[in-house]
Enzyme design. Structure first.
Site, PDB file in Angstrom:
ATOM      1  N   LYS A  54      14.517 -23.163 -10.051  1.00  0.00           N
ATOM      2  CA  LYS A  54      13.203 -23.389  -9.995  1.00  0.00           C
ATOM      3  C   LYS A  54      12.209 -22.105  -9.698  1.00  0.00           C
ATOM      4  CE  LYS A  54      13.131 -24.614  -5.318  1.00  0.00           C
ATOM      5  NZ  LYS A  54      13.210 -25.921  -4.339  1.00  0.00           N
ATOM      6  N   TYR A 284      -8.578   0.790   2.079  1.00  0.00           N
ATOM      7  CA  TYR A 284      -9.815  -0.057   2.541  1.00  0.00           C
ATOM      8  C   TYR A 284      -9.797  -0.419   4.327  1.00  0.00           C
ATOM      9  CZ  TYR A 284     -10.155  -1.036  -2.437  1.00  0.00           C
ATOM     10  OH  TYR A 284     -10.357  -0.786  -3.903  1.00  0.00           O
TER      11      TYR A 284
HETATM   12  C1  LIG Z   1      14.400 -25.901  -3.832  1.00  0.00           C
HETATM   13  C2  LIG Z   1      15.422 -26.819  -3.437  1.00  0.00           C
HETATM   14  C3  LIG Z   1      16.691 -26.626  -3.132  1.00  0.00           C
HETATM   15  C4  LIG Z   1      17.437 -25.393  -2.986  1.00  0.00           C
HETATM   16  O1  LIG Z   1      17.155 -24.870  -1.580  1.00  0.00           O
HETATM   17  P1  LIG Z   1      17.702 -23.523  -1.088  1.00  0.00           P
HETATM   18  O2  LIG Z   1      17.655 -23.431   0.467  1.00  0.00           O
HETATM   19  O3  LIG Z   1      17.054 -22.480  -1.691  1.00  0.00           O
HETATM   20  O4  LIG Z   1      19.191 -23.609  -1.243  1.00  0.00           O
HETATM   21  C5  LIG Z   1      17.643 -27.844  -3.098  1.00  0.00           C
HETATM   22  N1  LIG Z   1      16.972 -29.286  -3.274  1.00  0.00           N
HETATM   23  C6  LIG Z   1      15.916 -29.323  -3.633  1.00  0.00           C
HETATM   24  C7  LIG Z   1      15.291 -30.733  -3.581  1.00  0.00           C
HETATM   25  C8  LIG Z   1      14.858 -28.430  -3.494  1.00  0.00           C
HETATM   26  O5  LIG Z   1      13.588 -28.480  -3.829  1.00  0.00           O
END
Ligand SMILES: *Cc1c(COP(=O)(O)O)cnc(C)c1O
Length: 407
Positions: A54, A284
């Site tokens: 993702k 800045y």
């Molecule tokens: C993002 C996510 C993961 C992965 O989690 P990590 O800690 O990066 O391994 C697994 N399951 C769900 C439902 C997620 O949203």
């Protein structure tokens, strides 16, 4: 007080045609991704690996990472949105693929048509069945239960009802319950008791499903920290994101200590290097002033590139030395104080030298964890927020000819 420069830079980025080194890039080492997948697969075995890609693979690039992960033994891919899953299908990736975060505006029909597995937290069920009817193709769903995280997933109280409704649709041939899953809240803190409570609740949920005659292909609960620290959460499949990028989910434990290799290096070349007098204000707000005559180096990365604006003090490595960023981080740039170099009198200039914001941390180089500390956040956010303005460059796209078996 100030380290001497050798003037002998060793650029990390390979020079392209004509000896040209790219001025700004995020280098993604696909061999590191493959190594991490193999390492996590060994830890999780016999459970299978779902590579979570993702958010453009946490900033690493969803399509190349997905391909590398599959080639190294991942059997599933996971994303939040159906739109992310559709993009992977459009790139020709045919592996089992789950999307789990939807709204009433989500395109369930497109997901069914593309053979994307759909996470279902309850309210989606009727819409998924309608999409399947419209597409004349059964939907593949994973029922999600909230065992304590308090985000998505059906409540334990409503589990029986959802299960019953799903079974009715399944009997009508509109869908198949392929999976049952839940997500952990505190697995990165192995001493906390809530993971045990969530695991108990998940087992209860699975027992109820079994009694109702549901026999899913995959039951899955573990994320990266649980995969590494809690074998009792592995079930049939582990959903690993952070780990495949080579980052440690545990405070105080490095990537190397958990057997992983960071895959992303963010680097640029120094855009300006000049002598300034004592008392020179920097950036800045003029929040930093040089304490004596000094030399400033300008790094062409800023918050538009995903460097957190609050992260003043984060390290930049130039010529084997880590320098803290001084003054405010701006949209396009940030400044390091290199100490007096008398560039104007022929001293060692760092103009054009490679500046590494973070990488795999070898030889004392800066890490995503260093930047997380400077910004008051976690390593997930540091890599994921590196913006599209920083070009991604992929190295080691093909496995070594020995198949990488020697790692
Ligand atoms: C993002 C996510 C993961 C992965 O989690 P990590 O800690 O990066 O391994 C697994 N399951 C769900 C439902 C997620 O949203």
């Amino acid at each position: 007080m100030y380290p001497a420069a050798t003037g002998d830079f060793q650029p990390l980025a390979e020079a392209g045609p004509g000896g040209h080194v790219e001025e700004r890039s995020a280098i993604i080492d696909l061999e590191a991704i493959r190594h991490n997948v193999r390492r996590l697969a060994a830890v999780a075995s016999p459970a299978k690996i779902m590579a979570v890609v993702k958010a453009d693979a946490y900033g690493h690039g969803a399509v190349p990472v997905a391909r590398a992960a599959l080639s190294a033994g991942a059997s599933w891919l996971g994303v939040a949105h159906i739109s992310e899953a559709l993009a992977l299908r459009a790139a020709g990736i045919e592996a089992p693929l789950l999307a789990w975060l939807h709204t009433p505006e989500s395109n369930f029909a497109a997901a069914v048509a593309a053979g994307i597995d759909i996470g279902c937290s309850g309210w989606e069920l009727g819409r998924i069945a309608a999409a399947a009817r419209e597409q004349e193709r059964p939907a593949r769903i994973h029922l999600k239960v909230d065992t304590g995280l308090g985000r998505n997933g059906v409540t334990l109280e409503s589990w029986d009802t959802l299960l019953g409704e799903a079974m009715e649709y399944q009997d009508q041939g509109l869908l198949r319950v392929v999976g049952i899953f839940s997500h952990l809240a505190v697995a990165d803190e192995p001493d906390r008791p809530e993971t045990d409570q969530q695991l108990d609740a998940f087992r209860e949920v699975l027992a109820i499903a079994q009694d109702a005659g549901v026999d899913p292909e995959v039951r899955h609960l573990a994320n990266t920290p649980a995969t590494l620290s809690r074998p009792d959460t592995h079930f049939d499949l582990v959903r690993v994101g952070l780990g495949i990028y080579g980052l440690s989910p545990f405070e105080g434990q490095s990537s190397a200590e958990v057997g992983l290799r960071p895959a992303m290096t963010v680097r640029a070349v120094i855009a300006h290097c000049k002598d300034v007098p004592a008392g020179q204000g920097v950036s800045y707000g003029l929040n930093y002033r040089t304490t004596g005559p000094s030399t400033l180096g300008l790094v062409p990365l800023g918050y538009a590139d995903g460097v957190p604006r609050v992260a003043t003090g984060g390290p930049i490595r130039v010529d084997r030395v880590n320098y803290p960023v001084v003054g405010r981080i701006a949209m396009d740039q940030m400044v390091i104080d290199l100490g007096p170099r008398q560039v104007s009198a022929g001293g060692p200039s760092l103009l054009g030298a490679e500046a590494v914001m973070f990488g795999d941390g070898t030889d004392g180089g800066p890490t995503a964890e260093d930047w997380a500390r400077a910004a008051g956040t976690n390593n997930y956010e540091i890599v994921t927020r590196i913006s599209p303005r920083v070009p991604r460059r992929y190295v080691n796209e093909e496995p070594a000819s020995d198949g990488g078996a020697g790692q």
